[in-house]
Enzyme design. Structure first.
Site, PDB file in Angstrom:
ATOM      1  N   ASP A 100     -41.965  93.644  51.387  1.00 35.79           N
ATOM      2  CA  ASP A 100     -43.369  93.984  51.629  1.00 35.79           C
ATOM      3  C   ASP A 100     -44.239  92.885  51.024  1.00 35.79           C
ATOM      4  OD1 ASP A 100     -42.612  94.768  48.986  1.00 35.79           O
ATOM      5  OD2 ASP A 100     -44.424  95.988  48.838  1.00 35.79           O
ATOM      6  N   GLU A 166     -42.707  96.991  46.645  1.00 37.39           N
ATOM      7  CA  GLU A 166     -42.906  96.294  45.378  1.00 37.39           C
ATOM      8  C   GLU A 166     -44.383  96.072  45.070  1.00 37.39           C
ATOM      9  OE1 GLU A 166     -43.055  93.114  42.322  1.00 37.39           O
ATOM     10  OE2 GLU A 166     -43.953  93.088  44.305  1.00 37.39           O
TER      11      GLU A 166
END
Lengths: 478, 478
Positions: A100, A166
């Protein structure tokens, strides 16, 4: 030189354009975990990774993490886990990365389209996620592909753990790692995380320590509602006055923490540790460049790096409940909450720090003799982490750097925290190495994020070489 | 008792329901000056007032003030000016009020629809603008109507100045007053403003003083952009640390201003002035009730009222640029701007206060020995105002209170500022009286704003009686 590296290196050079193409495809998927409307893109990115890994012959699973806490209409993106190789005679290395990315809008000030990889004539590859962390994640895929095409056997078993949250607090990941440390990850002999950066732009580094962080809130409350300063100014104790007094007692302008006892918890500097600092490739100019100003506290790089890596610091972040907009408002806020945090280092235990902080703040507030009410609490804490840089995991990485870049890496720590590091160490009980691919100028989280072509392509060689040296290191834990 | 008041009073009682109906119509027009989408309602409200005044026989003008500065797509609402009576042998009284209101939404927590006047069984009339300031504005219209219907001649010429931007900074009004003081308002012998509140709920007051306000910003800047506290905490001077230290030097928890020289500017308390305080109808319980807490600084009502009315105070309002949201963010803000203001009193001249503030803050910052950069500036100032409570304008109002309510009014000052007061005094050179209609519990600017029926109806009698006593007072300026 390990004889089997040459064909791998040549293959990497030969595949460079297709590796960049792979990064281009990944950057084109706006897998922004913080924005609801991009959640499907995060899933698409997981699928992209899984497909690529499967095509390379890995065993791949997309593990669901359930609904997103607080946003139950959203599914958390899966953790993409993979195994490549299952030879009991080989070491097994567990690698972590995240797929991400931070949000990005052209109108934030990007010079190029953020989700369109754009390579300039100096080899800078601009795009959101290029360096954080899609480049490093794809690095591991590239390593496998180059080995296959070069006909070189991967010298270790590789386990992958790629997460998709994250940039939004790694929701659910810690429990997942904990559980899989007895499951999918149980064979891991060591862990390697590529999700930080070189200290500068020329010399690679290996990172063996991170500071922890204890984040506090201190509130002062008095009247039942906000007051007009014309009507009540001078006749009531003002929470903002008390809070500012208390906050002014925490740290001085030179960064000295004023809370008695905190510095007594800090591990003394040994001669051996002190000797590590002069060789590190870093200058005060580097600091001033990253600050964009010359407002540094310490006169030398050694004291600066120690202040960042191995001493605690205290920062005042702001005040909730007070007037924070531009312009003027004549309000006496009824309740204000100061936010500050202490970066922690060995051997500061969170509970000891908390007690010193709470006792001191309450004592300072008592001195004010105010009728207002003070409260102070820990918002969250994360422990510091220091690994042994003499472990074979580090020695292997060090040799790989020497091999690929021709220099000894800087042995660095970082001032910030990467919570997953400690999660892996605690769950697996194995040594964790931070092996960065990008450089200090990559602007992760900012506009114009980039990864230099050199860092990406030589980085693939580095990751591969690291696995070969890992396979050769004697089994002696430091 | 002035013999011509009885028929007027009787008429007011007889017209009470229609006066409430007039207020109901006015409250139903959501003339919120701060919200673009309500601008047409503000114009509608101006038209309503103008029509009502014309129907009563007044000469009325709606004076445009041009485009709204900074929002050029919006026309400023007009000032509604009116003249009722033009007899050179009579005194001329200029009255001011405003027909715009604060925003209000049912979902803010109102118990009733905010723009629907709702009268409960204790005679509390709830609705946005009921007390601030539509009730008092309509009060003057009611006075005219009751005189007409009672067949009693108004004993003075009445000039009205009703504005539509009071809740949004009175854009353009000061220049308008300045210009019209030589024009439409040139005959005014005194000014009466009904736009403040009784000190309590039972006893009317006349207000003869207001504090001024000097509003300051103090900025501290260092790095070129916000920093991560993990990476830079401990190695760079943090603007927030410096700002909090400087702000902590301005005022102590007991409200004492720590800037040397400020208190030397304050007019000493005379025995005569001191003697005014014990009789004022106010208790520490009143203070605690309005605070919603017992966090008062002073032990007695006298010291509390002096602190509010005749001594300066310094309030810290907040910090712009720091982290102000709920939750946790590990930011080192690059530039922070502290906001504070000093309520000023006689004989504090703005420029003297500014010099003391600027010099002291710069000296305190210099002591920190920081590499950051500090700046401090005045955002805006408004001068204090004190009128002579012995002027015939006050004597007349005092007699009117005695007549209508049977008590001597409290002679009060206010801690806040009402800038238009000083504008009228300076432009006309005449005495200005603040003659409030509402009580301390009316919740102007809050949810559940109300005006008590008693305050409204007896208030109409008070405004009318005041005009009669004004006509009788001997022409001796105090």
């Amino acid at each position: 030189m390990a004889p089997h590296l040459d064909p791998f290196f040549k293959q990497v050079d030969g595949l460079a354009e297709s590796f960049i193409e792979r990064l281009r495809k990944a950057v084109a998927i706006p897998s922004v975990s913080a924005q609801d409307e991009n959640r499907q893109d995060v899933f698409r990115m997981a699928q992209f990774l899984a497909s690529e890994l499967e095509a390379l012959g890995a065993e791949v699973h997309q593990r669901p993490l359930g609904k997103q806490p607080g946003k139950e209409h959203l599914d958390l993106p899966p953790v993409v886990i993979a195994r490549y190789g299952n030879d009991k005679s080989k070491r097994t290395i567990l690698v972590y990365g995240h797929y991400d990315v931070q949000p990005a809008l052209k109108e934030d000030g990007w010079a190029t389209e953020p989700f369109q990889l754009t390579v300039d004539n100096q080899g800078r590859m601009y795009g959101r996620g290029s360096t954080d962390d899609k480049g490093p994640v794809l690095g591991w895929l590239n390593v496998i592909e180059a080995h296959k095409k070069a006909g070189v056997e991967l010298p270790v078993n590789l386990l992958c753990c790629f997460e998709g949250m994250e940039e939004y607090g790694s929701e659910g990941l810690e429990e997942f790692i904990q559980a899989e440390s007895k499951g999918f990850f149980k064979d891991a002999d060591a862990v390697c995380i590529s999700d930080n950066y070189w200290l500068g732009t020329e010399k690679p580094c290996l990172t063996y320590g991170l500071r922890g962080c204890n984040y506090y809130s201190v509130s002062v409350a008095g009247p039942a509602q906000d007051l007009h300063s014309g009507v009540f100014g001078g006749s009531a104790h003002e929470p903002m006055t008390d809070l500012v007094h208390v906050m002014s007692k925490l740290v001085d302008t030179h960064g000295n923490i004023l809370i008695p006892g905190i510095m007594d918890l800090v591990e003394p500097l040994s001669e051996e540790e002190k000797a590590l600092y002069p060789n590190i490739s870093y200058t005060m100019d580097d600091l001033h460049q990253s600050l964009g100003s010359k407002t540094s506290i310490h006169p030398t790089k050694e004291r600066t790096l120690m202040a960042r890596w191995r001493y605690p610091s205290l920062s005042l972040h702001g005040i909730e409940g007070a007037y924070s907009a531009p312009g003027a408002k004549t309000v006496i806020p009824a309740k204000v909450i100061g936010k500050f945090s202490i970066r922690t280092v060995p051997n500061m235990e969170s509970k000891d720090v908390n007690k010193l902080v709470f006792d001191y703040i309450k004592a300072e507030f008592a001195k004010l003799n105010s009728k207002n009410t003070l409260d102070v609490w820990l918002q969250h804490d994360g422990k510091w982490w220091v690994a042994s840089p003499k472990h074979w995991n580090f020695t292997a990485a060090s040799k790989a750097v020497k091999q690929v870049f021709g220099v000894e890496p800087d042995m660095t720590r970082e001032g910030g925290s990467i919570p997953v590091t400690l999660s892996f160490e605690q769950a697996t009980g194995k040594n964790v190495l931070l092996l960065p691919m990008g450089s200090s100028t990559d602007a992760a989280h900012s506009i114009n994020e980039k990864l230099d072509k050199r860092n990406y392509i030589e980085g693939v060689k580095l990751l591969g070489a690291y696995l070969h040296y890992v396979a050769e290191e004697p089994m002696v834990a430091a």
